[in-house]
Design a protein around this motif. Sequence first.
Motif, mmCIF file in Angstrom:
data_model
loop_
_atom_site.group_PDB
_atom_site.id
_atom_site.type_symbol
_atom_site.label_atom_id
_atom_site.label_comp_id
_atom_site.label_asym_id
_atom_site.label_seq_id
_atom_site.Cartn_x
_atom_site.Cartn_y
_atom_site.Cartn_z
ATOM 1 N N GLY A 311 73.406 8.236 -149.506
ATOM 2 C CA GLY A 311 74.094 7.025 -149.081
ATOM 3 C C GLY A 311 73.206 5.821 -148.868
ATOM 4 N N ARG A 312 71.914 5.943 -149.207
ATOM 5 C CA ARG A 312 71.010 4.811 -149.023
ATOM 6 C C ARG A 312 70.298 4.471 -150.328
ATOM 7 N NH1 ARG A 312 70.214 3.371 -143.801
ATOM 8 N NH2 ARG A 312 71.019 4.815 -142.188
ATOM 9 N N VAL A 313 69.909 3.181 -150.409
ATOM 10 C CA VAL A 313 69.241 2.681 -151.603
ATOM 11 C C VAL A 313 67.777 3.063 -151.562
ATOM 12 C CG1 VAL A 313 68.533 0.597 -152.844
ATOM 13 C CG2 VAL A 313 70.840 0.767 -151.892
ATOM 14 N N HIS A 314 67.306 3.550 -152.730
ATOM 15 C CA HIS A 314 65.882 3.860 -152.878
ATOM 16 C C HIS A 314 65.397 3.188 -154.162
ATOM 17 C CE1 HIS A 314 62.058 5.758 -152.748
ATOM 18 N NE2 HIS A 314 62.314 6.610 -153.746
ATOM 19 N N LEU A 315 64.421 2.280 -154.064
ATOM 20 C CA LEU A 315 63.912 1.527 -155.210
ATOM 21 C C LEU A 315 62.777 2.298 -155.867
ATOM 22 C CD1 LEU A 315 63.904 -2.061 -153.676
ATOM 23 C CD2 LEU A 315 65.639 -1.010 -155.136
ATOM 24 N N VAL A 316 62.864 2.419 -157.210
ATOM 25 C CA VAL A 316 61.890 3.213 -157.968
ATOM 26 C C VAL A 316 61.334 2.369 -159.113
ATOM 27 C CG1 VAL A 316 61.518 5.316 -159.313
ATOM 28 C CG2 VAL A 316 63.171 5.317 -157.431
ATOM 29 N N GLU A 317 59.999 2.326 -159.227
ATOM 30 C CA GLU A 317 59.358 1.669 -160.373
ATOM 31 C C GLU A 317 59.522 2.559 -161.611
ATOM 32 O OE1 GLU A 317 57.752 -1.259 -160.262
ATOM 33 O OE2 GLU A 317 57.985 -1.569 -158.104
ATOM 34 N N VAL A 318 59.881 1.945 -162.745
ATOM 35 C CA VAL A 318 60.057 2.700 -163.989
ATOM 36 C C VAL A 318 59.301 2.011 -165.116
ATOM 37 C CG1 VAL A 318 62.289 3.674 -163.333
ATOM 38 C CG2 VAL A 318 62.206 1.479 -164.529
ATOM 39 N N GLN A 319 58.979 2.802 -166.129
ATOM 40 C CA GLN A 319 58.372 2.271 -167.350
ATOM 41 C C GLN A 319 59.386 2.429 -168.482
ATOM 42 O OE1 GLN A 319 56.369 4.801 -165.523
ATOM 43 N NE2 GLN A 319 55.891 2.975 -164.309
ATOM 44 N N VAL A 320 59.792 1.311 -169.065
ATOM 45 C CA VAL A 320 60.806 1.327 -170.123
ATOM 46 C C VAL A 320 60.099 1.426 -171.468
ATOM 47 C CG1 VAL A 320 62.718 0.099 -171.199
ATOM 48 C CG2 VAL A 320 62.384 -0.041 -168.720
ATOM 49 N N ARG A 321 60.406 2.474 -172.190
ATOM 50 C CA ARG A 321 59.822 2.647 -173.520
ATOM 51 C C ARG A 321 60.555 1.819 -174.569
ATOM 52 N NH1 ARG A 321 58.558 8.371 -176.586
ATOM 53 N NH2 ARG A 321 57.880 7.469 -178.570
ATOM 54 N N ALA A 322 61.862 1.828 -174.498
ATOM 55 C CA ALA A 322 62.666 1.087 -175.474
ATOM 56 C C ALA A 322 64.072 0.937 -174.941
ATOM 57 C CB ALA A 322 62.690 1.795 -176.825
ATOM 58 N N GLU A 323 64.743 -0.100 -175.415
ATOM 59 C CA GLU A 323 66.159 -0.293 -175.129
ATOM 60 C C GLU A 323 66.932 -0.134 -176.430
ATOM 61 O OE1 GLU A 323 67.250 -3.700 -172.853
ATOM 62 O OE2 GLU A 323 65.411 -3.657 -171.644
ATOM 63 N N GLN A 324 67.882 0.791 -176.431
ATOM 64 C CA GLN A 324 68.675 1.078 -177.611
ATOM 65 C C GLN A 324 70.144 0.929 -177.273
ATOM 66 O OE1 GLN A 324 65.570 4.267 -179.656
ATOM 67 N NE2 GLN A 324 67.642 4.895 -179.184
ATOM 68 N N GLY A 325 70.725 -0.193 -177.697
ATOM 69 C CA GLY A 325 72.115 -0.444 -177.370
ATOM 70 C C GLY A 325 72.293 -0.587 -175.876
ATOM 71 N N ALA A 326 73.164 0.251 -175.285
ATOM 72 C CA ALA A 326 73.447 0.169 -173.856
ATOM 73 C C ALA A 326 72.596 1.125 -173.029
ATOM 74 C CB ALA A 326 74.929 0.464 -173.605
ATOM 75 N N ARG A 327 71.600 1.798 -173.656
ATOM 76 C CA ARG A 327 70.763 2.748 -172.946
ATOM 77 C C ARG A 327 69.295 2.331 -173.023
ATOM 78 N NH1 ARG A 327 73.537 6.125 -169.773
ATOM 79 N NH2 ARG A 327 71.855 7.685 -169.919
ATOM 80 N N GLY A 333 58.988 7.475 -163.994
ATOM 81 C CA GLY A 333 59.699 6.961 -162.839
ATOM 82 C C GLY A 333 60.840 7.835 -162.398
ATOM 83 N N LEU A 334 61.566 8.407 -163.347
ATOM 84 C CA LEU A 334 62.692 9.280 -163.024
ATOM 85 C C LEU A 334 62.544 10.590 -163.786
ATOM 86 C CD1 LEU A 334 65.710 6.772 -163.182
ATOM 87 C CD2 LEU A 334 64.431 7.509 -161.152
ATOM 88 N N ASP A 335 63.092 11.651 -163.227
ATOM 89 C CA ASP A 335 63.028 12.966 -163.859
ATOM 90 C C ASP A 335 64.325 13.359 -164.542
ATOM 91 O OD1 ASP A 335 60.405 13.396 -162.939
ATOM 92 O OD2 ASP A 335 61.176 14.013 -160.973
ATOM 93 N N GLY A 336 65.399 12.601 -164.311
ATOM 94 C CA GLY A 336 66.702 12.964 -164.837
ATOM 95 C C GLY A 336 67.553 13.606 -163.763
ATOM 96 N N GLY A 337 68.809 13.246 -163.730
ATOM 97 C CA GLY A 337 69.719 13.766 -162.725
ATOM 98 C C GLY A 337 69.930 12.839 -161.551
ATOM 99 N N GLU A 338 69.051 11.835 -161.349
ATOM 100 C CA GLU A 338 69.224 10.897 -160.246
ATOM 101 C C GLU A 338 70.452 10.017 -160.489
ATOM 102 O OE1 GLU A 338 64.741 11.482 -160.814
ATOM 103 O OE2 GLU A 338 66.495 11.168 -162.069
ATOM 104 N N SER A 339 71.031 9.535 -159.391
ATOM 105 C CA SER A 339 72.149 8.589 -159.471
ATOM 106 C C SER A 339 71.571 7.188 -159.378
ATOM 107 C CB SER A 339 73.149 8.827 -158.333
ATOM 108 O OG SER A 339 73.767 10.084 -158.463
#
Length: 358
Positions: A311-327, A333-339
Motif C-alpha cells: 500500500g505504499r510507494v517505493h521508487l526504484v531506479e531502472v535501466q531502460v534497454r529499449a522501448e518497443q511500442g507500449a513496452r 532495477g526490477l526482477d519481474g512480478g513487481e506491481s
Amino acid sequence: MRTSLVGACLLGVLSACKPGPEQPGPAPRPQVKVAPAARGPVELEVLVRGVFAPLPGKDVKLAALVAGRVSRVLVVEGDPIRAGQVLAELEAGPSLDELRQAEAGVGESEVALEAARARRLRTEELVRHGVAAQQDAEQDRSAEAAARASLERARATQETARRKVARGELRAPFDGVVLQVLVRQGEAVDGTGQPILEVAAADPVELRGTLNPEESARMTVGARAQVRSLPGGTSLAPGEVVAVAPAADPQSGNVGVRVRLPNPSGHFKLGAPGEAAITVGRESSAVTIPTQALLPGGEDGGARVATLDAGRVHLVEVQVRAEQGARAILEGGLDGGESVIVEGGYSLPEGTEVEQVR
C-alpha cells in the motif's frame, strides 16, 4: 436573588452542552493504477520510419517517341492499371498515311517479284529448248533477286511504319497505378522522349527509411518486420528487410534500409509515411513494463519507476534497454512480478500511502 442564581446555573449547563470545533479527518489517499512487471522471452526490435515506394524499376515515365498532339488521355491520377492497357493516344493521321504508303509499296514489290519469277522461269524453259541464250537466263535470275531485295526493303519500311503507329499508343508496362498525368489531352509533344504519364507498381511495395550506423549494424537481410502506415495506422503487414545500404549518407550519417511487403489491397499508399518494427534478436528472459510507468529523475538522466508495496510507494531506479511500442525492456532495477504504478504515481514521494484502483 434566587432567580439570578437559577439563571446562572442554566447558562452554565448550556455552555457545557455546546459542541466544540470539529477535528479534521484523515486526508484521502491518492488513487493509483498498477500493472505487473513481466519477465519472459522478448523479441528485440528496431523501429524504422520512412515512406512507401515502388520496387526498383517499377516507377517509370511513359514518353512519346513520335511527334504529334495528344488526342486522348484515358486515365487520371490514382487510377489502377493493368499490363498492356492503353493509357493515352496520339493523333495517328500522319503515321497512318506513312503506313498506308508502306503497305502499297509492299504490294507493288510483291507484284514485281512475281513477274520477275515468271520471266525467269520462261527464260530457263527457253534455254532448255535452245531458243534463248544462257546469258538471258542469268539476267532474269539477277532481276528476280533484285525484286526480292526490293520486297524485303518495302516490308522493313512497312514494319517501321507499323511501329510508329504503335508508338502513338502508350500502354501500361505492368500492373500498377497512375502517379501523374504530365501532358493533357490536346497538348503537343515533340517526340524526343517527352514524358506524358508516370506509372508505378503498387504491389509489392517497399518502406524506405534510415537508421543510425549503430542500429543499422544490427540489421540483416531477410529479417522479419511488422509494417504499418502513419500517422496512427492500426493495420499491420508482414515485411522483410531486402537491403541495407553498404555506406552511410555523407550528409546525414544515416544508413538506408529497405523493407519489402505485399500490398494486394493498396492499403499502403506510395509516397505516404510508415514505420516498420524489425526483429533483430531474441532474449529468452527479460523484464518488461508499460512505458507509461517510466518516470524521469533517475541518476545520470536515467529513469525510475514507482512500485506499490504493502500500500505504499517505493521508487526504484531502472535501466531502460529499449522501448518497443507500449513496452519498455529493462536491463536492471526490477526482477519481474513487481506491481508498477502506471497511473497516478507521478511526483509521489517515497513511502506515500496510496489506494489501488482498477
